[in-house]
Design a protein around this motif. Structure first.
Motif, PDB file in Angstrom:
ATOM      1  N   VAL A   1      10.402  -5.457   3.667  1.00 42.53           N
ATOM      2  CA  VAL A   1      10.492  -4.226   2.869  1.00 42.53           C
ATOM      3  C   VAL A   1      11.532  -4.391   1.758  1.00 42.53           C
ATOM      4  O   VAL A   1      11.287  -4.032   0.597  1.00 42.53           O
ATOM      5  N   ARG A   2      12.679  -4.951   2.086  1.00 43.44           N
ATOM      6  CA  ARG A   2      13.728  -5.152   1.073  1.00 43.44           C
ATOM      7  C   ARG A   2      13.231  -6.068  -0.051  1.00 43.44           C
ATOM      8  O   ARG A   2      13.501  -5.835  -1.226  1.00 43.44           O
ATOM      9  N   ALA A   3      12.519  -7.131   0.335  1.00 44.22           N
ATOM     10  CA  ALA A   3      12.046  -8.091  -0.666  1.00 44.22           C
ATOM     11  C   ALA A   3      11.023  -7.458  -1.605  1.00 44.22           C
ATOM     12  O   ALA A   3      11.030  -7.718  -2.813  1.00 44.22           O
ATOM     13  N   ILE A   4      10.139  -6.635  -1.060  1.00 45.34           N
ATOM     14  CA  ILE A   4       9.092  -6.031  -1.879  1.00 45.34           C
ATOM     15  C   ILE A   4       9.636  -4.892  -2.734  1.00 45.34           C
ATOM     16  O   ILE A   4       9.352  -4.792  -3.937  1.00 45.34           O
TER      17      ILE A   4
ATOM     18  N   ASP B   1      13.004  -1.562  -7.491  1.00 47.57           N
ATOM     19  CA  ASP B   1      11.895  -0.858  -8.146  1.00 47.57           C
ATOM     20  C   ASP B   1      12.438   0.402  -8.822  1.00 47.57           C
ATOM     21  O   ASP B   1      12.915   1.324  -8.153  1.00 47.57           O
ATOM     22  N   PRO B   2      12.381   0.487 -10.158  1.00 44.24           N
ATOM     23  CA  PRO B   2      12.963   1.632 -10.862  1.00 44.24           C
ATOM     24  C   PRO B   2      12.188   2.922 -10.679  1.00 44.24           C
ATOM     25  O   PRO B   2      12.700   4.006 -10.969  1.00 44.24           O
TER      26      PRO B   2
ATOM     27  N   LYS C   1      14.631   0.200  12.632  1.00 41.52           N
ATOM     28  CA  LYS C   1      14.814   1.313  11.702  1.00 41.52           C
ATOM     29  C   LYS C   1      13.472   1.736  11.101  1.00 41.52           C
ATOM     30  O   LYS C   1      12.557   0.931  10.982  1.00 41.52           O
ATOM     31  N   ARG C   2      13.389   3.012  10.724  1.00 41.19           N
ATOM     32  CA  ARG C   2      12.259   3.504   9.962  1.00 41.19           C
ATOM     33  C   ARG C   2      12.589   3.394   8.471  1.00 41.19           C
ATOM     34  O   ARG C   2      13.761   3.397   8.091  1.00 41.19           O
ATOM     35  N   ALA C   3      11.561   3.292   7.666  1.00 42.76           N
ATOM     36  CA  ALA C   3      11.734   3.257   6.209  1.00 42.76           C
ATOM     37  C   ALA C   3      11.159   4.518   5.601  1.00 42.76           C
ATOM     38  O   ALA C   3      10.124   5.024   6.060  1.00 42.76           O
ATOM     39  N   ILE C   4      11.827   5.034   4.587  1.00 46.92           N
ATOM     40  CA  ILE C   4      11.268   6.087   3.746  1.00 46.92           C
ATOM     41  C   ILE C   4      11.210   5.553   2.321  1.00 46.92           C
ATOM     42  O   ILE C   4      12.195   5.028   1.797  1.00 46.92           O
ATOM     43  N   ILE C   5      10.035   5.683   1.715  1.00 47.14           N
ATOM     44  CA  ILE C   5       9.832   5.346   0.302  1.00 47.14           C
ATOM     45  C   ILE C   5       9.489   6.641  -0.411  1.00 47.14           C
ATOM     46  O   ILE C   5       8.615   7.393   0.034  1.00 47.14           O
TER      47      ILE C   5
ATOM     48  N   SER D   1       0.829  -1.201   0.000  1.00 43.37           N
ATOM     49  CA  SER D   1       0.000   0.000   0.000  1.00 43.37           C
ATOM     50  C   SER D   1       0.870   1.260   0.000  1.00 43.37           C
ATOM     51  O   SER D   1       0.577   2.226  -0.714  1.00 43.37           O
ATOM     52  N   TRP D   2       1.939   1.246   0.817  1.00 50.37           N
ATOM     53  CA  TRP D   2       2.868   2.384   0.803  1.00 50.37           C
ATOM     54  C   TRP D   2       3.438   2.582  -0.592  1.00 50.37           C
ATOM     55  O   TRP D   2       3.509   3.698  -1.108  1.00 50.37           O
ATOM     56  N   GLN D   3       3.868   1.496  -1.190  1.00 49.46           N
ATOM     57  CA  GLN D   3       4.467   1.532  -2.519  1.00 49.46           C
ATOM     58  C   GLN D   3       3.484   2.149  -3.526  1.00 49.46           C
ATOM     59  O   GLN D   3       3.852   3.037  -4.313  1.00 49.46           O
ATOM     60  N   SER D   4       2.245   1.700  -3.491  1.00 50.62           N
ATOM     61  CA  SER D   4       1.228   2.192  -4.417  1.00 50.62           C
ATOM     62  C   SER D   4       0.932   3.674  -4.185  1.00 50.62           C
ATOM     63  O   SER D   4       0.797   4.453  -5.139  1.00 50.62           O
ATOM     64  N   ASP D   5       0.822   4.068  -2.912  1.00 46.42           N
ATOM     65  CA  ASP D   5       0.509   5.467  -2.590  1.00 46.42           C
ATOM     66  C   ASP D   5       1.589   6.410  -3.103  1.00 46.42           C
ATOM     67  O   ASP D   5       1.290   7.481  -3.649  1.00 46.42           O
ATOM     68  N   VAL D   6       2.845   6.031  -2.903  1.00 46.63           N
ATOM     69  CA  VAL D   6       3.948   6.891  -3.349  1.00 46.63           C
ATOM     70  C   VAL D   6       3.940   7.002  -4.873  1.00 46.63           C
ATOM     71  O   VAL D   6       4.157   8.090  -5.436  1.00 46.63           O
TER      72      VAL D   6
END
Length: 257
Positions: free
Chosen positions: A45-48, A52-53, A69-73, A20-25
């Motif tokens: 997160v790394r696997a998903i 991604d280009p 750790k926190r993630a930023i996409i 969902s994060w990926q799609s929203d960004v």
């Protein structure tokens, strides 16, 4: 979806969250920052995200390669720097000669404030000093309300992130041969208890895998899984090194001392 087959059934909600994060960004062209993630969640997160280009992503929780750790996409044209992460280091001192504090004491006091564990990064308690990495959005609340641990009064102050101490805790590594990767078998091997007692610990809810209570002794572990047994500390399944001729598993485990 193919990604699901690489992870456990109970991890699907978090996988869906990352998707969902990926799609929203991608749709809104706005970066997304997660709460603090445990190592297993970071692995997902790394696997998903992979390569991604269309997106950039980073993990950060402070210096010294912390556990949480926190993630930023973000969109692929944006740069992500350490200072972009909403993390704050808070520090307090306590009279170590008169009060003995452990990691679990401080974590328990933190949780009693009603704050979710996901808002807390790494926590270090040593040499009369408490340091906690927290989400910046709750920093003020903690400084106002986190005033005591056991019999020690504490006052937290914000410190520069490079001031974060290196933990003196040591992971002791061991190679073993196991009949299976069941949870009770790993608990028996790592903590030096009988298989029966290991199963009792699990069924009583005293064992966590990746920070979640597991009550099934036959639960199968995977590389990178973190374990904790109440009152006996934390451990990790570092590596599965193949099988012996008698079809037993060669594994490398670590225990925190």
């Amino acid at each position: 979806m193919e990604i699901y087959q690489h992870f456990r059934e109970e991890e699907r909600p978090f996988i869906d969250q990352v998707l969902s994060w990926q799609s929203d960004v991608e749709m809104r062209f706005e970066r997304k920052e997660s709460d603090f993630l445990n190592p297993r969640e970071q692995q997902i997160v790394r696997a998903i995200m992979g390569n991604d280009p269309n997106l950039k992503w980073e993990l950060y929780g402070g210096p010294n390669d912390p556990e949480r750790k926190r993630a930023i996409i973000a969109p692929e044209y944006e740069e992500i720097a350490d200072q972009d992460f909403s993390v704050v280091l808070l520090e307090a001192t306590y009279p170590g000669k008169f009060v003995a504090l452990e990691h679990r004491d401080v974590l328990g006091a933190f949780m009693s404030l009603g704050i979710r564990r996901e808002k807390l990064g790494d926590l270090i308690v040593q040499d009369g000093v408490i340091q906690i990495v927290v989400a910046s959005e709750i920093s003020d609340y903690i400084r106002m309300n986190f005033t005591g641990v056991k019999k020690a009064n504490v006052t937290f102050q914000e410190k520069p992130l490079p001031s974060l101490m290196k933990s003196k805790e040591v992971w002791q590594t061991k190679d073993s041969t196991l009949s299976s990767l069941r949870l009770d078998v790993l608990v028996k091997e790592i903590y030096g208890v009988s298989r029966k007692k290991a199963g009792m610990y699990v069924e009583a809810g005293h064992v966590k895998v990746n920070f979640k209570t597991v009550e099934n002794p036959s639960f199968l572990l995977e590389t990178g899984d973190l374990l904790s047994v109440r009152g006996k500390g934390r451990s990790r399944l570092d590596q599965i090194n193949g099988m012996t001729k008698k079809e037993k598993y060669r594994v490398t485990t670590s225990k925190l001392n």
